[in-house]
Every structure is written in structure tokens, then in C-alpha cells.
Design an enzyme around this catalytic site. Structure first.
Site, short mmCIF file in Angstrom:
data_model
loop_
_atom_site.label_atom_id
_atom_site.label_comp_id
_atom_site.label_asym_id
_atom_site.label_seq_id
_atom_site.Cartn_x
_atom_site.Cartn_y
_atom_site.Cartn_z
CD GLU A 109 -3.19 0.64 0.47
OE1 GLU A 109 -2.71 1.51 -0.30
OE2 GLU A 109 -4.40 0.62 0.78
CG ASP A 110 -0.91 4.75 -1.70
OD1 ASP A 110 -1.64 4.12 -0.90
OD2 ASP A 110 -1.37 5.57 -2.51
CG ASP A 113 -6.03 9.23 6.09
OD1 ASP A 113 -5.57 9.58 7.19
OD2 ASP A 113 -6.87 9.90 5.48
CB VAL A 163 2.14 13.50 1.54
CG1 VAL A 163 2.50 14.11 2.88
CG2 VAL A 163 1.54 12.11 1.72
CG ASP A 169 -3.47 10.90 -7.02
OD1 ASP A 169 -3.54 10.16 -6.02
OD2 ASP A 169 -4.47 11.28 -7.65
P1 IMP Z 1 -7.91 5.21 4.11
O1 IMP Z 1 -9.02 4.24 3.77
O2 IMP Z 1 -8.45 6.39 4.89
O3 IMP Z 1 -6.78 4.54 4.89
O4 IMP Z 1 -7.39 5.83 2.76
C1 IMP Z 1 -6.25 5.39 2.13
C2 IMP Z 1 -6.20 5.89 0.69
O5 IMP Z 1 -6.48 7.30 0.62
C3 IMP Z 1 -4.78 5.74 0.15
O6 IMP Z 1 -4.60 4.48 -0.46
C4 IMP Z 1 -4.66 6.91 -0.82
O7 IMP Z 1 -5.12 6.54 -2.11
C5 IMP Z 1 -5.58 7.97 -0.25
N1 IMP Z 1 -4.82 8.97 0.52
C6 IMP Z 1 -4.88 9.16 1.85
N2 IMP Z 1 -4.05 10.15 2.24
C7 IMP Z 1 -3.45 10.61 1.12
C8 IMP Z 1 -2.45 11.64 0.87
O8 IMP Z 1 -1.95 12.34 1.77
N3 IMP Z 1 -2.07 11.82 -0.43
C9 IMP Z 1 -2.58 11.06 -1.46
N4 IMP Z 1 -3.49 10.08 -1.26
C10 IMP Z 1 -3.93 9.85 0.01
MG MG Z 2 -5.30 8.67 -4.61
#
Ligand code: IMP
Ligand code: MG
Length: 201
Positions: A109-110, A113, A163, A169
Site C-alpha cells: 500500500e502507498d 490514513d 502528501v 497524487d
Molecule cells: P484510508 O481508507 O483512509 O486509509 O485511505 C487510504 C487511501 O487514501 C490511500 O490508499 C490513498 O489513495 C488515499 N490517501 C490518503 N491520504 C493521502 C495523501 O496524503 N495523499 C494522497 N493520497 C492519500
Molecule cells: Mg489517490
């Protein structure tokens, strides 16, 4: 904490804020992660599952730091929910090609969050009977989430700033920056709302 500017010539772009993870720091940490993964998976090479699109740059570098006959697959997911909040309901836009039965799956995973996307993915992939399932995330928004989310491998914990770079992106841009930095631009027209919601936190 001292603020680091992004390197030249990127410092001329006013939408790029503080440098979060430099190219050198990325290379060093990914080499470390690759060594640990190589040791942990000796004799049972993992199937790397990249979560598109953000993970593609990290996955390419991480895989080359792993000294095992790894295999690759990718899936793409989209989150449902309002512009300002992830609902945790995820739709699979592109599913895997490879059957996970009996495989040692390492999800790449990138950034994690809220962890909602990952929680959904974990449930979904576990239902396919892999021999094991672990996660390697380059970035975690809050380091203290690591224990809760059972993230086996993590590159860096980062603060609340939105970020970009190294696969990440804003409106499909900046994925090709060789480092990770804060995005300090305004919410560009047509964005899905991800920027303001994350940036506010
Ligand atoms: P989560 O379900 O809240 O953990 O969201 C994760 C996804 O949100 C990641 O895989 C990213 O695609 C996107 N995301 C969350 N924070 C960022 C950021 O700071 N920059 C770019 N994409 C983000
Ligand atoms: Mg994205």
C-alpha cells in the site's frame, strides 16, 4: 521540527510544501524493508499484491529490494462515501488475476490514513484462503495506528498533512515526484474532495 524544502528545481512549484521523505530516505528504508522481507519469507516467496494506483512506484522499488522469486498482482479499489469522509465501503474496480489459495500474500500500500480501505481489503483477501496475509505500507498517517491495523511492515509515519509524490497524487498529478512532500496547493477544481478533507485533520 525543522522544515525542509523540496530539492531544486521542484522548489519553484508553490504547490509543493515541506519535504516529508527524501529520495535518499526512501531508498535506504526500502532497502531495509527488502532485507527484512527477504529473511521473513525465505522458503515461501510472497505474492506481492499492489493496490493501484498509488502503490505502483513503491512496489517497483520494494520488489527489487527483495531477494526472492516474488510474483506480482494488482488490484484497484475505489472508496464510496461523501467527498469529505471515507465510508469504509470499498468497490473493487480491478480484481486480482491470481488465485490466492495457499499463497503467502503481501499487500503493498502507498499510504494508510483511516485504515478503512485496508480493513476492507484484508477481509476480502482473507476470504480467499491465502496461507498468510501481511501488509507493507510505505506511509502511515499516524504512527500509533500501526498496532491497531496490524501493519507488519511500515516505511514511515507521517503527520496530518496531505502528501504527494512517489506514487501519491492529487487529481492524478505528482505521482512521478522522486520524494514525498506536503501538498500546499489550493483544492484544484474538479478534485474529489480528498485534499480538503485530509488537509483539515
Ligand atoms: P484510508 O481508507 O483512509 O486509509 O485511505 C487510504 C487511501 O487514501 C490511500 O490508499 C490513498 O489513495 C488515499 N490517501 C490518503 N491520504 C493521502 C495523501 O496524503 N495523499 C494522497 N493520497 C492519500
Ligand atoms: Mg489517490
Amino acid at each position: 521540527m525543522s522544515l525542509r524544502p523540496v530539492p531544486s528545481p521542484f522548489d519553484r512549484n508553490p504547490d509543493l510544501g515541506e519535504l516529508m521523505v527524501s529520495e535518499d530516505e526512501l531508498a535506504q528504508r526500502i532497502a531495509e524493508l527488502g532485507k527484512v522481507i527477504t529473511d521473513d519469507y525465505a522458503g515461501r516467496p510472497p505474492l506481492l499484491v499492489g493496490v493501484l494506483k498509488g502503490a505502483f512506484v513503491f512496489m517497483a522499488d520494494l520488489a527489487r529490494a527483495i531477494d526472492l522469486p516474488v510474483e506480482f498482482d494488482f488490484m484497484a479499489v475505489a472508496s464510496y462515501g461523501s467527498a469529505t469522509k471515507t465510508s469504509g465501503v470499498v468497490r473493487i474496480v480491478k480484481d486480482l488475476d491470481i488465485d490466492l489459495t495457499g499463497r503467502h500474500v503481501l499487500v503493498v500500500e502507498d499510504i494508510v490514513d483511516s485504515g478503512l480501505t485496508l480493513a476492507y481489503l484484508r477481509r476480502n483477501l482473507l476470504s480467499r484462503s491465502p496461507a498468510s496475509l501481511e501488509v507493507c505500507a510505505l506511509l502511515v498517517r499516524r504512527g500509533d495506528l500501526v498496532a491497531d491495523l496490524e501493519l507488519r511492515y511500515v516505511g514511515f509515519g507521517i503527520p496530518s498533512d496531505f502528501v504527494v509524490g512517489y506514487g501519491l497524487d492529487v487529481a492524478e498529478r505528482y505521482r512521478n515526484l522522486p520524494f514525498v512532500c506536503a501538498y500546499s496547493g489550493s483544492d484544484p477544481a474538479g478534485l474529489d474532495g480528498t485534499v480538503p478533507s485530509v488537509a483539515r485533520r
